[in-house]
Design an enzyme around this catalytic site. Structure first.
Site, PDB file in Angstrom:
ATOM      1  CG  LEU A  47      -1.987  -1.149   1.454  1.00  0.00           C
ATOM      2  CD1 LEU A  47      -2.668  -1.155   2.791  1.00  0.00           C
ATOM      3  CD2 LEU A  47      -3.014  -0.962   0.427  1.00  0.00           C
ATOM      4  CD  GLU A  64      -8.889   2.770   4.441  1.00  0.00           C
ATOM      5  OE1 GLU A  64     -10.059   2.429   4.294  1.00  0.00           O
ATOM      6  OE2 GLU A  64      -8.016   1.882   4.298  1.00  0.00           O
TER       7      GLU A  64
END
Ligand code: FOL
Length: 214
Positions: A25, A32
């Site tokens: 990521l 999140e």
């Protein structure tokens, strides 16, 4: 069978639809990530959700977090000999099965309706594209919901993998995607979700839900 289950895509993507960079990521957003874990884990007593992912996404999850606990993990690889066992942590929490295509991967949910609840497609680019394509036959599984965390800023130009632009007309079939209200998002996930622009480590993002009738 006359109706296959419906599936939900969960994804965090920039405005340019960037989802990853260099095999991971592009951001580190702990709240999140907690949202991802909470949404994909929430199931009625005695049931678990299924998280379906491509082999590359599986390898991108830190070893200590995989298989994702309290969820039934399905990994898709054309290589039927792919060594999941050698690459999973040595606990009995969570379970993992290998399937050689998306359709058989998703069939796990239909095959176990008493123990399994919702089906989530958690990436990456290949599975998002395949699953957003409109079902070829009415008996094919299909995605009717996208839980999108829109990364508003910065742009993360280093992204090297992207999800299809499902909101651009014609890219995911003839149907129209509509954004749900925040209340509808909370009702569907079953817990309170912060509304509007969020910020973590200088990254701005928003929790959204999109649905289509199919
Ligand atoms: N969807 C959203 N909204 N955010 C994401 O980060 C995301 N990531 C993936 C798919 N959909 C997403 C794929 N990548 C973990 C790591 C990478 C990953 C998915 C999950 C992971 O380690 N998850 C742990 C949480 C650990 C923690 O709390 O930090 C889990 O239990 O879910």
């Amino acid at each position: 069978k006359f109706l296959m289950s419906r599936y939900t895509i969960i994804v965090a993507a920039t405005k340019a639809n960037g989802i990853g960079a260099k095999g991971r990521l592009p951001w580190r957003l702990s709240k999140e990530m907690k949202y991802f874990a909470q949404v994909t884990s929430a199931a009625p007593e005695g049931k678990q959700n299924v998280v379906v992912m491509g082999r590359t996404t599986w390898e991108s999850i830190p070893k200590k977090f995989r298989p994702l606990p309290k969820r039934s993990n399905v990994v898709i690889s054309r290589n039927r000999e792919y060594d999941l066992a050698g690459k999973r942590r040595g606990t009995t929490d969570g379970s993992t099965v290998l399937k050689d295509n998306l359709k058989t991967g998703l069939s796990v949910l239909d095959a176990n309706p008493t123990t399994l609840h919702r089906g989530f497609i958690i990436g990456g680019a290949t599975l998002y594209s395949e699953s957003l394509a409109f079902p070829l036959s009415p008996t094919d599984p299909c995605v009717d919901r996208v839980l999108l965390t829109r990364i508003l800023s910065p742009d993360f130009h280093e992204c090297d993998v992207f999800m299809p632009d499902f909101l651009k007309e014609g890219t995911t079939g003839p149907t129209e995607w509509k954004r749900s209200s925040h209340a509808a998002l909370q009702e569907w996930v079953g817990f309170e979700v912060p509304e509007g622009e969020q910020e973590e480590n200088g990254v701005k993002y928003e929790f959204q839900m999109w649905v289509r009738s199919v």
